[in-house]
Design a protein around this motif. Structure first.
Motif, mmCIF file in Angstrom:
data_model
loop_
_atom_site.group_PDB
_atom_site.id
_atom_site.type_symbol
_atom_site.label_atom_id
_atom_site.label_comp_id
_atom_site.label_asym_id
_atom_site.label_seq_id
_atom_site.Cartn_x
_atom_site.Cartn_y
_atom_site.Cartn_z
ATOM 1 N N GLY A 1 27.986 -11.713 -31.966
ATOM 2 C CA GLY A 1 27.805 -10.412 -31.624
ATOM 3 C C GLY A 1 26.407 -9.902 -31.768
ATOM 4 N N LEU A 2 26.006 -10.117 -32.981
ATOM 5 C CA LEU A 2 24.563 -9.762 -33.344
ATOM 6 C C LEU A 2 23.475 -10.563 -32.623
ATOM 7 C CD1 LEU A 2 24.687 -9.610 -37.425
ATOM 8 C CD2 LEU A 2 24.544 -7.648 -35.781
ATOM 9 N N LEU A 3 23.824 -11.738 -32.132
ATOM 10 C CA LEU A 3 22.730 -12.507 -31.723
ATOM 11 C C LEU A 3 22.690 -12.041 -30.076
ATOM 12 C CD1 LEU A 3 23.238 -16.153 -32.663
ATOM 13 C CD2 LEU A 3 21.246 -14.613 -33.221
ATOM 14 N N ALA A 4 24.002 -11.754 -29.453
ATOM 15 C CA ALA A 4 23.891 -11.002 -28.098
ATOM 16 C C ALA A 4 23.034 -9.827 -28.214
ATOM 17 C CB ALA A 4 25.219 -10.675 -27.744
ATOM 18 N N ARG A 5 23.273 -9.108 -29.129
ATOM 19 C CA ARG A 5 22.773 -7.566 -29.171
ATOM 20 C C ARG A 5 21.172 -7.902 -29.288
ATOM 21 N NH1 ARG A 5 26.016 -3.626 -28.819
ATOM 22 N NH2 ARG A 5 28.278 -3.935 -29.465
ATOM 23 N N PHE A 6 20.714 -8.678 -30.126
ATOM 24 C CA PHE A 6 19.178 -9.091 -30.096
ATOM 25 C C PHE A 6 18.895 -9.470 -28.902
ATOM 26 C CE2 PHE A 6 15.738 -11.844 -31.129
ATOM 27 C CZ PHE A 6 15.074 -11.285 -32.260
ATOM 28 N N ALA A 7 19.390 -10.226 -28.147
ATOM 29 C CA ALA A 7 18.759 -10.750 -26.896
ATOM 30 C C ALA A 7 19.043 -9.679 -26.161
ATOM 31 C CB ALA A 7 19.900 -12.099 -26.483
ATOM 32 N N CYS A 8 19.809 -8.744 -25.863
ATOM 33 C CA CYS A 8 20.091 -7.743 -24.883
ATOM 34 C C CYS A 8 19.237 -6.359 -24.979
ATOM 35 C CB CYS A 8 21.362 -7.543 -24.701
ATOM 36 S SG CYS A 8 22.422 -8.942 -23.876
ATOM 37 N N SER A 9 18.745 -6.507 -26.202
ATOM 38 C CA SER A 9 17.820 -5.032 -26.231
ATOM 39 C C SER A 9 16.691 -4.766 -25.519
ATOM 40 C CB SER A 9 17.677 -5.083 -27.987
ATOM 41 O OG SER A 9 16.734 -4.085 -28.324
ATOM 42 N N ARG A 10 16.608 -3.674 -25.184
ATOM 43 C CA ARG A 10 15.502 -3.706 -24.248
ATOM 44 C C ARG A 10 14.122 -3.087 -25.138
ATOM 45 N NH1 ARG A 10 16.941 -2.092 -18.685
ATOM 46 N NH2 ARG A 10 19.023 -2.403 -18.265
ATOM 47 N N GLU A 11 14.574 -2.763 -26.083
ATOM 48 C CA GLU A 11 13.244 -2.485 -26.942
ATOM 49 C C GLU A 11 13.313 -3.535 -28.292
ATOM 50 O OE1 GLU A 11 11.273 -0.137 -26.062
ATOM 51 O OE2 GLU A 11 12.778 0.706 -24.825
ATOM 52 N N GLU A 12 12.340 -3.395 -28.954
ATOM 53 C CA GLU A 12 12.109 -4.592 -29.979
ATOM 54 C C GLU A 12 13.336 -4.403 -31.007
ATOM 55 O OE1 GLU A 12 10.141 -7.623 -32.361
ATOM 56 O OE2 GLU A 12 9.427 -6.597 -30.250
ATOM 57 N N PRO A 13 14.290 -5.462 -31.147
ATOM 58 C CA PRO A 13 15.123 -5.288 -32.027
ATOM 59 C C PRO A 13 14.834 -4.851 -33.475
ATOM 60 C CG PRO A 13 14.998 -7.549 -30.674
ATOM 61 C CD PRO A 13 13.757 -6.843 -30.611
ATOM 62 N N GLY B 1 13.020 -14.729 -24.520
ATOM 63 C CA GLY B 1 13.669 -14.555 -23.184
ATOM 64 C C GLY B 1 13.616 -13.078 -22.761
ATOM 65 N N ARG B 2 13.895 -12.159 -23.844
ATOM 66 C CA ARG B 2 13.706 -10.757 -23.602
ATOM 67 C C ARG B 2 12.362 -10.138 -23.272
ATOM 68 N NH1 ARG B 2 12.200 -6.877 -26.428
ATOM 69 N NH2 ARG B 2 11.657 -7.966 -28.368
ATOM 70 N N THR B 3 11.318 -10.724 -23.957
ATOM 71 C CA THR B 3 9.989 -10.269 -23.737
ATOM 72 C C THR B 3 9.461 -10.811 -22.302
ATOM 73 O OG1 THR B 3 9.179 -11.933 -24.931
ATOM 74 C CG2 THR B 3 9.526 -9.713 -26.244
ATOM 75 N N GLU B 4 9.866 -11.782 -21.797
ATOM 76 C CA GLU B 4 9.401 -12.486 -20.717
ATOM 77 C C GLU B 4 10.033 -11.896 -19.407
ATOM 78 O OE1 GLU B 4 7.074 -14.438 -19.892
ATOM 79 O OE2 GLU B 4 6.241 -14.564 -22.121
ATOM 80 N N GLY B 5 11.364 -11.321 -19.575
ATOM 81 C CA GLY B 5 11.745 -10.497 -18.714
ATOM 82 C C GLY B 5 12.888 -11.309 -17.976
ATOM 83 N N TRP B 6 13.061 -12.632 -17.812
ATOM 84 C CA TRP B 6 13.951 -13.452 -17.161
ATOM 85 C C TRP B 6 15.264 -13.380 -18.048
ATOM 86 C CZ3 TRP B 6 14.981 -17.859 -19.650
ATOM 87 C CH2 TRP B 6 13.789 -18.523 -20.525
ATOM 88 N N GLY B 7 15.024 -13.895 -19.429
ATOM 89 C CA GLY B 7 15.998 -13.900 -20.489
ATOM 90 C C GLY B 7 17.205 -14.699 -20.059
ATOM 91 N N ALA B 8 17.337 -15.536 -19.229
ATOM 92 C CA ALA B 8 18.382 -16.248 -19.150
ATOM 93 C C ALA B 8 18.459 -17.332 -19.926
ATOM 94 C CB ALA B 8 18.767 -16.997 -17.696
ATOM 95 N N THR B 9 19.530 -17.133 -21.019
ATOM 96 C CA THR B 9 19.628 -18.121 -22.233
ATOM 97 C C THR B 9 20.813 -18.419 -22.630
ATOM 98 O OG1 THR B 9 17.890 -17.082 -23.126
ATOM 99 C CG2 THR B 9 18.722 -18.324 -24.457
ATOM 100 N N CYS B 10 21.132 -19.808 -22.744
ATOM 101 C CA CYS B 10 22.499 -20.235 -23.485
ATOM 102 C C CYS B 10 22.348 -20.599 -24.900
ATOM 103 C CB CYS B 10 22.956 -21.474 -22.586
ATOM 104 S SG CYS B 10 24.584 -22.318 -22.936
ATOM 105 N N VAL B 11 23.014 -19.994 -25.718
ATOM 106 C CA VAL B 11 22.928 -20.308 -27.213
ATOM 107 C C VAL B 11 24.315 -21.396 -27.261
ATOM 108 C CG1 VAL B 11 23.237 -19.670 -29.573
ATOM 109 C CG2 VAL B 11 21.981 -18.545 -27.739
ATOM 110 N N LEU B 12 24.101 -22.402 -27.826
ATOM 111 C CA LEU B 12 25.126 -23.413 -27.834
ATOM 112 C C LEU B 12 25.234 -23.980 -29.526
ATOM 113 C CD1 LEU B 12 24.120 -26.089 -25.086
ATOM 114 C CD2 LEU B 12 25.966 -24.448 -25.239
ATOM 115 N N ALA B 13 26.510 -23.873 -29.864
ATOM 116 C CA ALA B 13 26.938 -24.201 -31.170
ATOM 117 C C ALA B 13 28.176 -25.256 -31.048
ATOM 118 C CB ALA B 13 26.894 -22.985 -32.003
ATOM 119 N N GLY B 14 28.340 -25.695 -32.285
ATOM 120 C CA GLY B 14 29.797 -26.308 -32.657
ATOM 121 C C GLY B 14 30.232 -26.271 -33.960
ATOM 122 N N GLY B 15 31.355 -26.904 -34.099
ATOM 123 C CA GLY B 15 32.026 -26.672 -35.486
ATOM 124 C C GLY B 15 33.422 -26.394 -35.522
ATOM 125 N N GLU B 16 33.773 -26.092 -36.809
ATOM 126 C CA GLU B 16 35.339 -25.563 -36.855
ATOM 127 C C GLU B 16 35.587 -24.320 -37.811
ATOM 128 O OE1 GLU B 16 37.733 -28.599 -38.251
ATOM 129 O OE2 GLU B 16 37.879 -29.702 -36.242
#
Length: 517
Positions: A341-353, A385-400
């Motif tokens: 959730g925090l990473l999503a908000r960081f990425a979607c912030s229109r201003e400097e996080p 991604g946020r500052t460049e304007g396009w911001g299409a990013t996929c964060v991948l992770a794995g584990g249990e």
């Protein structure tokens, strides 16, 4: 945050392919998330990983850079959830030199594969490999014990002229039970059950299991001595420690009763040990290392990291800039969902996080098994991604990740994680981030789903349908929630995958409008 990000050299600016190809952009975020997950699973299919690891040239094979001569001297054994498909491919490659084989696989897997039309993962009727199904409900049983005894008998008959190919995947511990006499299978199972119920880690469970087993902790390799032994391993353990996957039957380790007693003492189980277990621990003597088998090759042929790598390639094809956070995410789903959730908000912030947001991300690292370096690297990509304007990013992770069971509902860690992430994404708009969590084995708890897909609009959708998310979470009933929500369309149901490299998480961030003129 600028000080954190300045630690890294600038990444090249990459124009996502999807935004250059309008037809591809017609795919929904949901469809693209499913495509990324499918690519991850496809990368670690049992036949594919074996095919990529064995190079056949005439009467020899090359495995991990080592050459082995084939003279009708090949024997094969295996144990694990993915081993049937691994064995089928191995026999296609080197079957003309195969003398005999025995594999221990989950109960009912052959019938299930037939029903799903996955005939390429089945052995032919003329196969020289015997299949024994066992470990019903993923617990050691009489059938698995019989398979282990036959595997041990095959190994002990080998000579220095023979080559033993050992196929190993997740679930192998339950499918290769061989307690040292006079320990009975039920007695050993009861000890490990009590440990698990007391909260013992996988490392502690294996510490106890190995000295009580004839084949674990390198026991199989010792039985096969003086033959050459090759272990091909498909990992389902965080960090890919070869001595823990299926309890390391081809990885030599000294069996130290003192360590076992320390674990049992810590969990206050010493006084409940069966007499047979006390007997075996009491007669231990160190092995002479001079007699230890030397000709052993263990090769990791598939893991969560490989799955994420191929998922990243697919994400790039679908228009996202992929970044792999970590392949070993763990800890409680509450903490893991908060991180996403925090990473999503960081990425979607229109201003400097805010610095506080970045600081909270870094503080969560130790709780969820992610290094500070990886968190900083990921935030740097999201910030670009946020500052460049396009911001299409996929964060991948794995584990249990883990779930604290407080209710009696149906679900699994992936569905509960997805539901909790949905709560974290509230307020990020109807076209905000999309999150997927799925088990690569196609199963998530006692359900037919592997996981689920959520987004920032799920909370409002649930409210409109009269579904209280908090009530479902308190009862660990995420599967029931998703089946009621929009007729279950958010569930991830790939069916039997025939593999297992833990879970895959994908956080898809859409283009964020820029404030630049």
């Amino acid at each position: 945050m600028a000080r954190v990000l300045s630690l890294f050299r600038p990444w090249p600016v990459l124009t996502p392919a999807c935004w250059r190809k309008p037809l591809l952009c017609k795919m929904s975020m949901d469809s693209r998330a499913r495509g990324v997950f499918a690519a991850a699973v496809e990368a670690v299919q049992p036949d594919a990983v074996v095919r990529q690891s064995i190079e056949r040239k005439g009467d020899s094979v090359t495995i991990s850079g080592r050459n082995f001569t084939l003279k009708h001297n090949l024997h094969l054994v295996g144990f694990g959830k993915a081993v049937l498909g691994m064995a089928a491919e191995a026999e296609r490659i080197v079957g003309d030199h195969l003398v005999k084989g025995i594999i221990s696989v989950p109960h009912g897997i052959q019938k299930t594969l037939q029903q799903h039309g996955k005939l390429h993962l089945l052995l032919k009727e003329t196969s020289r490999i015997k299949v024994v199904e066992g470990a019903k409900h993923n617990l050691p049983d009489a059938d698995a014990l019989r398979a282990a005894e036959e595997i041990q008998q095959l190994a002990t008959q080998l000579t220095e002229k023979d080559l033993l190919l050992v196929l190993i995947s997740g679930g192998g511990s339950a499918l290769l039970p061989a307690p040292i006499p006079p320990i009975l299978l039920q007695e050993k199972l009861e000890v490990t059950r009590k440990l698990a119920a007391a909260g013992a880690t996988i490392q502690e469970l294996n510490t106890v299991r190995r000295p009580l087993s004839s084949l674990k902790g390198g026991g199989l390799a010792r039985c096969a001595h003086p033959a050459q032994v090759i272990g091909l391993v498909l990992s389902d353990v965080i960090g890919d420690p070869l001595d823990l996957i299926a309890s390391g039957p081809t990885v030599l380790s000294e069996k130290m009763p003192e360590e076992v007693l320390s674990v049992l003492r810590h969990y206050k189980l010493l006084n409940t040990l069966p007499a047979s277990v006390k007997d075996v621990l009491g007669r231990h003597s160190p092995r002479d290392q001079k007699d230890a088998p030397q000709d052993i090759l263990n090769v990791l042929i598939g893991s969560n990291s490989l799955a994420l790598k191929c998922a990243g390639r697919r994400a790039r094809e679908l228009g996202f800039r992929p970044v792999v956070l970590a392949p070993g995410v763990c800890g409680d789903v509450r903490s893991v969902s908060r991180l996403y959730g925090l990473l999503a908000r960081f990425a979607c912030s229109r201003e400097e996080p805010s610095p506080e947001l970045a600081a909270e991300v870094l503080m969560l690292g130790p709780e969820v098994g992610v290094e500070t370096w990886d968190l900083c690297r990921t935030m740097k990509v999201l910030d670009e991604g946020r500052t460049e304007g396009w911001g299409a990013t996929c964060v991948l992770a794995g584990g249990e990740p883990t779930v604290e069971l407080l209710g009696m509902g149906r679900g699994g860690r992936n569905q509960e994680l997805a539901l909790r992430v949905a709560l974290e994404l509230r307020g990020l708009g109807p076209h905000g981030p999309v999150f997927l969590s799925g088990g690569t084995d196609g199963q998530d708890g006692p359900t037919d789903a592997a996981g689920a897909i959520t987004d920032a609009g799920l909370f409002e959708e649930a409210q409109a349908q009269g579904l209280d998310i908090e009530n479902f979470l308190s009862n660990n009933d995420s599967y029931t929630f998703f089946t009621h929500l929009s007729a279950g369309r958010r569930l991830l149901v790939p069916g039997l995958t025939c593999t297992n490299v833990m879970d895959v998480h994908a956080l898809l961030i859409p283009p964020i409008p820029t404030n630049k003129p």
